[in-house]
Design a protein around this motif. Structure first.
Motif, short mmCIF file in Angstrom:
data_model
loop_
_atom_site.label_atom_id
_atom_site.label_comp_id
_atom_site.label_asym_id
_atom_site.label_seq_id
_atom_site.Cartn_x
_atom_site.Cartn_y
_atom_site.Cartn_z
N ARG A 647 6.00 3.46 -11.28
CA ARG A 647 6.43 4.22 -10.18
C ARG A 647 5.34 2.80 -9.02
NH1 ARG A 647 8.22 8.43 -10.29
NH2 ARG A 647 9.40 8.45 -9.49
N THR A 648 4.14 2.97 -8.85
CA THR A 648 3.35 2.15 -8.50
C THR A 648 3.21 0.63 -8.56
OG1 THR A 648 1.29 4.17 -8.67
CG2 THR A 648 0.78 2.52 -8.08
N ALA A 649 3.33 -0.01 -10.01
CA ALA A 649 3.25 -1.06 -9.88
C ALA A 649 4.30 -1.57 -9.72
CB ALA A 649 3.66 -1.10 -11.49
N CYS A 650 5.99 -0.59 -10.03
CA CYS A 650 7.26 -1.09 -9.05
C CYS A 650 6.82 -1.33 -7.63
CB CYS A 650 8.11 -0.26 -9.11
SG CYS A 650 8.84 -0.66 -11.03
N ARG A 651 6.42 -0.53 -6.36
CA ARG A 651 5.77 0.36 -4.89
C ARG A 651 5.45 -1.52 -4.86
NH1 ARG A 651 4.61 6.09 -4.56
NH2 ARG A 651 6.85 6.32 -4.68
N GLN A 652 3.83 -1.55 -5.93
CA GLN A 652 2.42 -2.90 -5.30
C GLN A 652 4.16 -3.78 -5.37
OE1 GLN A 652 -0.14 -2.61 -4.34
NE2 GLN A 652 0.90 -4.82 -3.67
N SER A 653 4.74 -4.51 -6.51
CA SER A 653 5.29 -5.98 -6.14
C SER A 653 6.32 -5.58 -5.23
CB SER A 653 6.60 -5.37 -7.76
OG SER A 653 7.27 -6.90 -8.15
N VAL A 654 7.30 -4.88 -4.80
CA VAL A 654 7.76 -5.07 -3.88
C VAL A 654 7.06 -5.36 -2.38
CG1 VAL A 654 8.76 -3.55 -2.32
CG2 VAL A 654 9.55 -3.30 -4.47
N LYS A 655 6.02 -4.54 -1.99
CA LYS A 655 5.33 -4.54 -1.33
C LYS A 655 4.74 -6.40 -0.96
CE LYS A 655 2.59 -0.39 0.21
NZ LYS A 655 1.68 0.22 -0.75
N TRP A 656 4.55 -6.48 -1.94
CA TRP A 656 4.08 -8.05 -2.43
C TRP A 656 5.52 -8.64 -1.70
CZ3 TRP A 656 1.35 -7.91 -7.64
CH2 TRP A 656 0.19 -7.39 -7.29
N MET A 816 -7.55 -7.31 -11.54
CA MET A 816 -8.47 -6.93 -10.65
C MET A 816 -7.29 -6.39 -9.70
SD MET A 816 -8.54 -10.98 -9.03
CE MET A 816 -6.59 -11.59 -9.74
N PRO A 817 -8.08 -4.94 -8.03
CA PRO A 817 -7.36 -4.59 -7.49
C PRO A 817 -6.07 -5.36 -6.90
CG PRO A 817 -9.91 -4.49 -7.67
CD PRO A 817 -9.21 -5.28 -8.12
N ALA A 818 -5.55 -4.70 -6.61
CA ALA A 818 -3.80 -5.36 -5.97
C ALA A 818 -4.10 -6.78 -4.64
CB ALA A 818 -3.12 -4.20 -5.28
N CYS A 819 -5.63 -5.95 -3.78
CA CYS A 819 -5.70 -6.85 -2.24
C CYS A 819 -6.40 -7.55 -3.05
CB CYS A 819 -6.55 -5.29 -1.98
SG CYS A 819 -8.66 -5.54 -2.30
N GLU A 820 -7.21 -8.27 -4.08
CA GLU A 820 -7.44 -9.37 -4.32
C GLU A 820 -6.39 -10.11 -4.70
OE1 GLU A 820 -10.59 -8.92 -6.81
OE2 GLU A 820 -11.76 -7.36 -6.16
N VAL A 821 -5.93 -9.76 -6.04
CA VAL A 821 -5.08 -10.03 -6.11
C VAL A 821 -4.14 -11.00 -5.28
CG1 VAL A 821 -2.42 -10.16 -7.85
CG2 VAL A 821 -4.48 -8.91 -8.61
N GLU A 822 -3.59 -10.03 -4.08
CA GLU A 822 -2.74 -10.40 -2.65
C GLU A 822 -4.06 -12.05 -2.49
OE1 GLU A 822 -1.16 -8.68 1.12
OE2 GLU A 822 -1.54 -7.61 -0.72
N LYS A 823 -4.96 -11.78 -2.97
CA LYS A 823 -5.77 -12.91 -1.72
C LYS A 823 -5.72 -14.01 -2.59
CE LYS A 823 -9.21 -10.01 0.09
NZ LYS A 823 -10.80 -9.76 0.43
N VAL A 824 -5.39 -14.09 -3.97
CA VAL A 824 -5.33 -15.02 -4.65
C VAL A 824 -3.70 -15.96 -5.08
CG1 VAL A 824 -5.27 -15.86 -7.80
CG2 VAL A 824 -6.82 -14.03 -6.16
N LEU A 825 -2.56 -14.97 -4.76
CA LEU A 825 -1.59 -14.95 -4.82
C LEU A 825 -1.51 -15.83 -2.98
CD1 LEU A 825 0.65 -12.18 -5.41
CD2 LEU A 825 0.31 -14.44 -6.98
N ALA A 826 -1.72 -15.57 -2.10
CA ALA A 826 -1.64 -16.24 -0.81
C ALA A 826 -1.85 -17.58 -0.47
CB ALA A 826 -2.72 -15.18 0.00
#
Length: 830
Positions: A647-656, A816-826
């Protein structure tokens, strides 16, 4: 002589008498106190002033009036210096009073004024301008230098005294001091103003009104100070000024008796206890207060002279002739030469105590009577009970045997074994010798019950019990804990090597088969050993550690023996701690997800991430899944944890996706226990709907070992998951005994090459060959390949050259935590 002047003279004379009386009373309260002496001096000055003015008013001639006014000048010339001294002492201005120059400074003006206004004939005459009025001789005053100096000196002294009094009341912590300071200051101020106007201001102005009124007005503050000193104790507390209060407040009766046995003093408590008035006791012989048979004063007080204090219980006679029990004490009074002056006797009424003692005695006698009666009744019952006790004892012995022995094997049970173990521990501690506890569990005992029935299983347990008893020494104990579990106590050991010989003997005893219904059954057992005091100093700890060692022995195979070790105990304690903490990890938000990017070999871009579970323990820090996943599977927590991870992984994917960062694949591992759940497909579908997750972005990873166990069941589940649009990947491919057949049966999309093969690149030719073969095989089957654990450039080059589709590892990105992954993706999207 007019009526007015005579009345005023009498009033002045009366004032002088009052002043002397007030001073004497205060002085008598405490003759050693400086405050008492200064007040006496102050009253004496006022008394001289008033006395002389009483005669001066009605003198027959001006010369006589002048003489008495010069006498009075001695009083009013010194009264202000004495007043200042009095207020210095009253207000406790110790720092100033203790100075050597204080007294000369205070009393020097008084000496000057006495000389000027009284002793010097010329000066005194010049300062007494007398005229005859209806009130008597009146002094109109002379405006000379000495007169003006005195007129300024007087208010200066009064103001200083008032200032000291005000400051004393302000800084005092006692409310009574504040009230007394206010009272004294206000009366002194009022008296001074009235007297100053009538005796100084008006004469200077030449207005003859009422002569000598100042010394009369001064009675008001003098009476106030006298009352305060007498009643409220402005003076320091001393035996002299506190004795009356002590006598009035003490609870005990008091008699002061002289050497002739005559009562000389009593206190109110004596009168209250005995009923006499004070006049009825004073001067009477003390024997009147005691019955004739009492010897407290029977031979005179001399009998008590050998001791300073004498205590005893005695009887005293009240005025009503009632006898009062008292606790009586006599203290000898002696003078400075040691001679007896008399006796101080104190006593208190102990009638309540005597009544309580009598009530207690009667209660004790009644209790003795009832006990005697009850004893006689019990003696009659004892004969009947004796026979019943014998029968009960026989039954009790049987109950105790059943309570302490196993009903099937007649071996001791856990309760009896624990008792014997505790005794063995005490003996070993005294003798400083080791003892051992063995935990034994039969291997595959369930097979006997399933094939031969429970009756034969019970028979096998009885045979095992007999064989174990025959193997052990007479001093050893074997007990059955339940099922096929046995526990053994070895005591009186000379050294630990004896334990090894006995364990070998026990395991060899299972080499001979057990015969059941003419069939031979070959049995084996797992044996764990804990040594006292190394592995524990109490029974519970030794049994627990023996069980730990036994389970380790069974993990190693059949017919094994394992000795407990500190490492083994530490592992168990850590596992227990982790288990207890894991039950609360979810609700305490201690579980977190890290994400490791998966990079395309052809484009170098991130095409997916794998959700990796981490546990942020409050004490142990970050705990890897390898330490707690097995615990979660054993306790069943893996189901709730796995649900939370998905559930947590899916929610994070949707946030991205909603933030426009990226639409990439989210890989999530599911455990074998989740796949065993019949509702796994429905649960995954529900999470997808709840989180609004695109099924095409979700990838389920399953290990090869899970696929090998229930292939048909797994095909059905994975097919259903694929129908939802989810992709399937096989994790750790190549680590099990791979059957290529299931690759064509299972609806999989991707193969993840196991990390050991990737780490063998450039190290082992075989690992490189296997990796190359997996890539070729997947390519021919139309499956994507991803290599995990890539850490070196050499590994990246090899995989890229062999056409591996994707790479995952520390070479590119660590989890990495989700916030760091988001920075890399951005950053990648720029």
């Amino acid at each position: 002589m007019s009526t007015l002047s005579l009345s005023l003279s009498l009033l002045l004379f009366f004032s002088s008498v009052v002043y002397l009386y007030l001073g004497a009373c205060v002085f008598w309260l405490d003759r050693r106190a400086v405050l008492s002496m200064t007040f006496l001096a102050l009253c004496a000055c006022l008394g001289i002033w008033a006395f002389a003015f009483a005669f001066a008013l009605n003198a027959p001639s001006m010369e006589a009036a002048l003489f008495w006014r010069r006498v009075g000048a001695v009083g009013w010339s010194t009264v202000y210096s004495v007043m200042l001294h009095f207020f210095l002492v009253l207000t406790e201005t110790h720092w100033l009073v203790r100075k050597g120059w204080t007294y000369p400074l205070v009393y020097l003006p008084a000496a000057v004024w006495v000389y000027v206004f009284s002793l010097s004939d010329s000066m005194a005459t010049a300062h007494h301008n007398l005229v005859k009025t209806a009130w008597g001789w009146y002094n109109l005053g002379v405006n000379t230098g000495w007169g003006w100096a005195f007129n300024l000196y007087c208010p200066a002294v009064v103001i200083t005294s008032l200032g000291l009094t005000w400051y004393w009341g302000r800084r005092s912590a006692h409310a009574r001091h504040k009230k007394q300071a206010t009272l004294i200051a206000s009366t002194v101020m009022a008296a001074f103003l009235i007297g100053y106007v009538t005796d100084i201001v008006l004469p200077v102005l030449g207005a003859a009104v009422i002569p000598g009124i100042a010394v009369i007005v001064a009675l008001v503050p003098a009476l106030g100070i006298w009352q305060a000193m007498r009643k409220y104790r402005l003076m320091p507390l001393t035996p002299e000024n506190a004795s009356k209060d002590i006598l009035r407040t003490m609870q005990e009766g008091l008699l002061v008796v002289d050497t002739s046995d005559t009562i000389r003093m009593t206190n109110p408590s004596t009168q209250a206890l005995l009923g006499y008035d004070e006049d009825e006791l004073l001067g009477q012989p003390v024997k009147m207060l005691f019955p004739k048979e009492c010897q407290v004063f029977g031979t005179g007080p001399a009998g008590s002279q050998d001791r300073s204090v004498h205590f005893e219980e005695t009887t005293m006679i009240a005025k009503t002739q009632e006898r009062l029990p008292t606790l009586f004490s006599i203290s000898v009074m002696r003078d400075e030469w040691g001679d007896s002056l008399g006796y101080v006797c104190t006593f208190r009424d102990i009638i309540d105590r005597k009544m309580a003692e009598e009530a207690l005695r009667r209660s004790h006698d009644e209790l003795e009577r009832k006990v005697k009666e009850r004893t006689e009744e019990l003696a009659k019952v004892n004969e009947f009970l004796r026979a019943e006790i014998i029968e009960r004892k026989r039954i009790q012995e049987r109950i105790e045997h059943l309570a302490y022995h196993d009903h099937l094997t007649e071996l001791p049970n856990r309760l009896l074994f624990t008792d014997r173990l505790e005794q063995a521990i005490r003996q070993s501690r005294r003798a400083e010798r080791p003892a051992a506890v063995m935990s034994l569990d039969l291997d595959a005992f369930k097979r006997v019950n399933d094939t031969m029935g429970h009756a034969q299983g019970d028979e096998l347990l009885r045979k095992v019990s007999k064989r174990l008893k025959s193997t052990l020494r007479q001093s050893d104990t074997v007990a059955r804990l339940g099922g096929d579990e046995f526990i053994i106590l070895l005591q009186n050991l000379t050294d630990a090597a004896v334990v090894t010989r006995i364990t070998d003997k026990i395991l060899r005893s299972f080499d001979k088969p057990f015969k059941l219904e003419d069939q031979d059954f070959h049995m084996s057992a797992g044996l764990g050993v804990a040594i006292y005091p190394i592995d524990g100093e109490d029974a519970d700890t030794l049994i627990k550690n023996a069980d730990i060692a036994m389970y380790k022995a069974k993990e190693k195979g059949r017919n094994r023996c394992v000795f407990c070790s500190s490492l083994m105990k530490a592992e168990v304690m850590e596992t227990m701690k982790l288990t207890n903490s894991l039950y609360r990890a979810l609700e305490r938000n201690e579980l977190v997800l890290h994400y490791q990017p998966q990079v395309s070999c052809s484009t170098g871009r991130i095409v997916g991430v794998e959700a990796l579970l981490r546990w942020h323990h409050p004490e142990m820090g970050m705990v890897s899944p390898g330490r707690f996943i097995r615990i979660a599977e054993q306790t069943g927590l893996i189901l709730s944890i796995g649900d939370w991870v998905l559930r947590t992984a899916c929610r994070q994917s949707v946030k991205w996706r909603e933030r426009g960062v990226a639409r990439i694949r989210m890989a999530v591992n599911l455990s074998m226990y989740q796949f065993q759940s019949p509702s796994i497909v429905g649960e995954v579908a529900g999470i997808l709907e709840e989180t609004d997750m695109d099924p095409r972005q979700l990838e389920i990873e399953i290990t090869e070992s899970v696929l090998m166990k229930e292939t048909e069941h797994m095909v059905e589940i994975l097919t259903s998951l694929r129908a939802l649009g989810i992709t399937i990947a096989i994790d750790d491919f190549g680590t099990e005994y791979s059957a290529l057949n299931y690759l064509k049966q299972l609806p999989i999309n991707r193969i993840k090459i196991a990390m050991p093969f990737v780490h063998g690149i450039s190290v082992s030719d075989r690992d490189e060959a296997i990796t190359k073969a997996i890539i070729v095989l997947a390519s021919n089957l139309g499956l994507n390949v991803i290599a995990e654990g890539v850490e070196t450039e050499c590994q990246v080059r090899f995989l890229t050259q062999r056409m591996c589709d994707e790479i995952q590892g520390y070479y590119f990105h660590k989890p990495m935590p989700a916030c760091e992954v988001e920075k890399v993706l951005a950053q990648q999207n720029r």
